[in-house]
Design an enzyme around this catalytic site. Sequence first.
Site, mmCIF file in Angstrom:
data_model
loop_
_atom_site.group_PDB
_atom_site.id
_atom_site.type_symbol
_atom_site.label_atom_id
_atom_site.label_comp_id
_atom_site.label_asym_id
_atom_site.label_seq_id
_atom_site.Cartn_x
_atom_site.Cartn_y
_atom_site.Cartn_z
ATOM 1 N N HIS A 120 0.824 -1.263 -0.307
ATOM 2 C CA HIS A 120 -0.099 -0.301 -0.201
ATOM 3 C C HIS A 120 0.708 1.546 0.240
ATOM 4 O O HIS A 120 0.891 1.686 1.146
ATOM 5 C CB HIS A 120 -1.054 -0.376 1.639
ATOM 6 C CG HIS A 120 -1.763 1.494 0.958
ATOM 7 N ND1 HIS A 120 -3.673 0.251 1.243
ATOM 8 C CD2 HIS A 120 -2.226 2.319 0.582
ATOM 9 C CE1 HIS A 120 -4.057 1.364 1.151
ATOM 10 N NE2 HIS A 120 -3.490 2.468 0.737
ATOM 11 N N GLU A 165 -4.056 0.180 -5.003
ATOM 12 C CA GLU A 165 -4.680 1.007 -6.288
ATOM 13 C C GLU A 165 -3.627 1.746 -6.783
ATOM 14 O O GLU A 165 -3.240 2.253 -6.634
ATOM 15 C CB GLU A 165 -4.966 2.332 -5.136
ATOM 16 C CG GLU A 165 -6.316 1.688 -4.569
ATOM 17 C CD GLU A 165 -7.345 3.339 -4.356
ATOM 18 O OE1 GLU A 165 -6.661 4.664 -4.318
ATOM 19 O OE2 GLU A 165 -8.054 3.839 -3.825
ATOM 20 N N GLU A 370 -13.123 -0.684 1.342
ATOM 21 C CA GLU A 370 -12.707 1.128 1.076
ATOM 22 C C GLU A 370 -13.348 1.805 0.823
ATOM 23 O O GLU A 370 -13.881 1.908 -0.291
ATOM 24 C CB GLU A 370 -11.453 1.829 0.458
ATOM 25 C CG GLU A 370 -10.488 1.929 1.269
ATOM 26 C CD GLU A 370 -8.941 2.182 0.981
ATOM 27 O OE1 GLU A 370 -9.154 3.514 -0.126
ATOM 28 O OE2 GLU A 370 -7.576 1.732 0.876
ATOM 29 N N TRP A 423 -13.227 2.971 5.402
ATOM 30 C CA TRP A 423 -12.255 4.344 5.048
ATOM 31 C C TRP A 423 -12.329 4.877 6.217
ATOM 32 O O TRP A 423 -12.951 6.157 5.501
ATOM 33 C CB TRP A 423 -11.795 4.237 3.608
ATOM 34 C CG TRP A 423 -10.691 4.916 3.843
ATOM 35 C CD1 TRP A 423 -9.682 6.207 4.272
ATOM 36 C CD2 TRP A 423 -8.869 4.148 4.140
ATOM 37 N NE1 TRP A 423 -9.352 6.813 4.274
ATOM 38 C CE2 TRP A 423 -7.805 5.701 4.089
ATOM 39 C CE3 TRP A 423 -8.201 2.932 4.093
ATOM 40 C CZ2 TRP A 423 -6.698 4.953 4.469
ATOM 41 C CZ3 TRP A 423 -7.178 2.972 4.143
ATOM 42 C CH2 TRP A 423 -6.338 3.656 4.711
ATOM 43 N N GLU A 430 -3.028 11.765 5.188
ATOM 44 C CA GLU A 430 -4.340 11.087 4.220
ATOM 45 C C GLU A 430 -3.136 12.038 2.926
ATOM 46 O O GLU A 430 -3.216 12.779 2.164
ATOM 47 C CB GLU A 430 -5.386 12.221 4.504
ATOM 48 C CG GLU A 430 -6.142 12.181 2.644
ATOM 49 C CD GLU A 430 -6.233 10.827 1.807
ATOM 50 O OE1 GLU A 430 -6.167 10.138 2.510
ATOM 51 O OE2 GLU A 430 -6.313 10.785 0.599
HETATM 52 C C1 PNW Z 1 -7.298 5.875 -1.677
HETATM 53 N N1 PNW Z 1 -7.997 10.331 -6.455
HETATM 54 O O1 PNW Z 1 -6.216 6.610 -2.342
HETATM 55 C C2 PNW Z 1 -5.827 4.670 -0.763
HETATM 56 O O2 PNW Z 1 -6.155 3.547 -0.612
HETATM 57 C C3 PNW Z 1 -6.078 5.544 0.950
HETATM 58 O O3 PNW Z 1 -4.853 5.583 1.388
HETATM 59 C C4 PNW Z 1 -6.371 6.586 0.738
HETATM 60 O O4 PNW Z 1 -7.033 7.212 2.482
HETATM 61 C C5 PNW Z 1 -8.085 7.174 -0.179
HETATM 62 O O5 PNW Z 1 -8.381 6.247 -1.085
HETATM 63 C C6 PNW Z 1 -8.759 8.054 0.999
HETATM 64 O O6 PNW Z 1 -8.328 9.421 -0.380
HETATM 65 C C7 PNW Z 1 -6.503 7.762 -3.405
HETATM 66 O O7 PNW Z 1 -7.143 11.384 -6.503
HETATM 67 C C8 PNW Z 1 -5.941 8.580 -2.891
HETATM 68 O O8 PNW Z 1 -8.451 9.844 -7.452
HETATM 69 C C9 PNW Z 1 -6.144 9.503 -4.054
HETATM 70 C C10 PNW Z 1 -7.952 8.737 -5.370
HETATM 71 C C11 PNW Z 1 -8.115 8.364 -4.924
HETATM 72 C C12 PNW Z 1 -7.752 6.891 -4.160
#
Ligand code: PNW
Length: 469
Positions: A120, A165, A370, A423, A430
């Site tokens: 991760h 992701e 999540e 989540w 973050e």
């Molecule tokens: C996910 N975007 O991250 C991750 O799996 C987590 O670690 C994170 O804290 C959570 O979602 C909330 O953000 C993302 O920009 C970060 O599209 C950015 C994006 C999508 C998911």
Amino acid sequence: MTYTFPHDFMWGTATASYQVEGALHEDGRTPCIWDTFCTLPGAVADGSSGQSACDQYHRYPEDIALMRELGVKAYRLSIAWPRIMPDAGGTINQLGIDHYRRELDALREAGIMPVVTVYHWDLPQYLEDHGGWASRDTALRLADYADVLARELGDRVGIWTTLNEPWCCAYLGYGNGEHAPGVRDYGKALAAVHHLNLAHGLGAQAIRARLGDDANISSVLNLSVNVAETDSEADRAAKRRADLIANEVFLGPMFEGRYDPEIFEATKPYTDWSFVHDGDEERIHQPVQSLGVNFYSTTHVRHRGPEAAGAATDASRLRRNPMPAQDIVEVLPPAGELTAMGWNQEPRGLTTLLTELSERFPGLDLIVSENGSAWDDEVTLEPDAPGGKIVHDPKRVAYLDAHVRAVVDALQSGAKVKGYFAWSLLDNFEWALGYSKRFGIIRVDYDTQERIWKDSALRFRQIVADNAI
Ligand code: PNW
């Protein structure tokens, strides 16, 4: 109407190592790409890092006690690669393994099933120094690391997830540079896509080789729910392109053993895909039991004519669309009431996503790995609350309810959804937004590390206890 979930529906909460652990210099851990990225001026909004985070490295017993109170059946956590393999020489760090053994044992003693993400986002810095995900070697190294985890921790884990992701790792990490390592190069981003896919395949193979056919292996994708602005041919073509670059690049090789040739055609200006070796697509195509789906919001797109291409790379557009699809895909600004992340709220998108995935891959278990929302929470003093404090977060409660209902809608239309992970268990680091955005159903006071319940945690506890909504 009350809906009761299947008796074995998996309710859980999720976190990730770099976002919650802290203790970055303890027990032999070495730096990852986020340690480095956080030192770059302006890279992280509040100038923070994962230095102390939620201190879960030390406080996991307390956090497990919180999960017991929540009544959740599973905890989705990730393992920090640089705690296990701290150097380029292949050393295995026993202190790191011992730490996770203790944590996984404590979870199991509490009756909580560990769902473990191998990767991760905390890539060891020594691997980035050799090209990171733009380099094929990183995928091979992930397989070695997964093999060590399966051997050392295999019997303690309920579900193994190879990657979290890869879209974010590739397009935010190597495309628009918003995430570590902060590279801006679409050719490298597409190489990263392929090497992450390969890492999934080789990692799954390594875990399978250790643990056999009974091992439950999965991967987690943040698939985009792309919605065309109009029904015009041009807008539908834009949606098709967004689907290809955001979703099909992962789903195709993982589940069908091939990249859609349209992907090669569409990305010609950036790469010739010569990093795909003979046999790679089969290497990526490994049997998996479940797919984790992370869902937060939807993406509205329309066709962008070539005349607007000059404006295609301005900062706000690049943030909305970090993919090598700028030439014809315009991502529209989100509409409606936005969360603190600036993301829209469209729970129906989750229903669509789950339903379509189940129709396309009928045997596959789906897990919402999540889902959650960030809001600007405030603490209220209330003598009757545990610790005398509570966070009233009606918007997070409403978001939670709406999305659990969206899962119900998907189940009722036949989708094979086996679990839902909120989540996050806790407010945490973050990424590029530091501690400024709070996703937790439990608040963290970063000065004292006190955990403070939010109404959304109470609501989630109720849903879990009832196994119904
Ligand atoms: C996910 N975007 O991250 C991750 O799996 C987590 O670690 C994170 O804290 C959570 O979602 C909330 O953000 C993302 O920009 C970060 O599209 C950015 C994006 C999508 C998911």
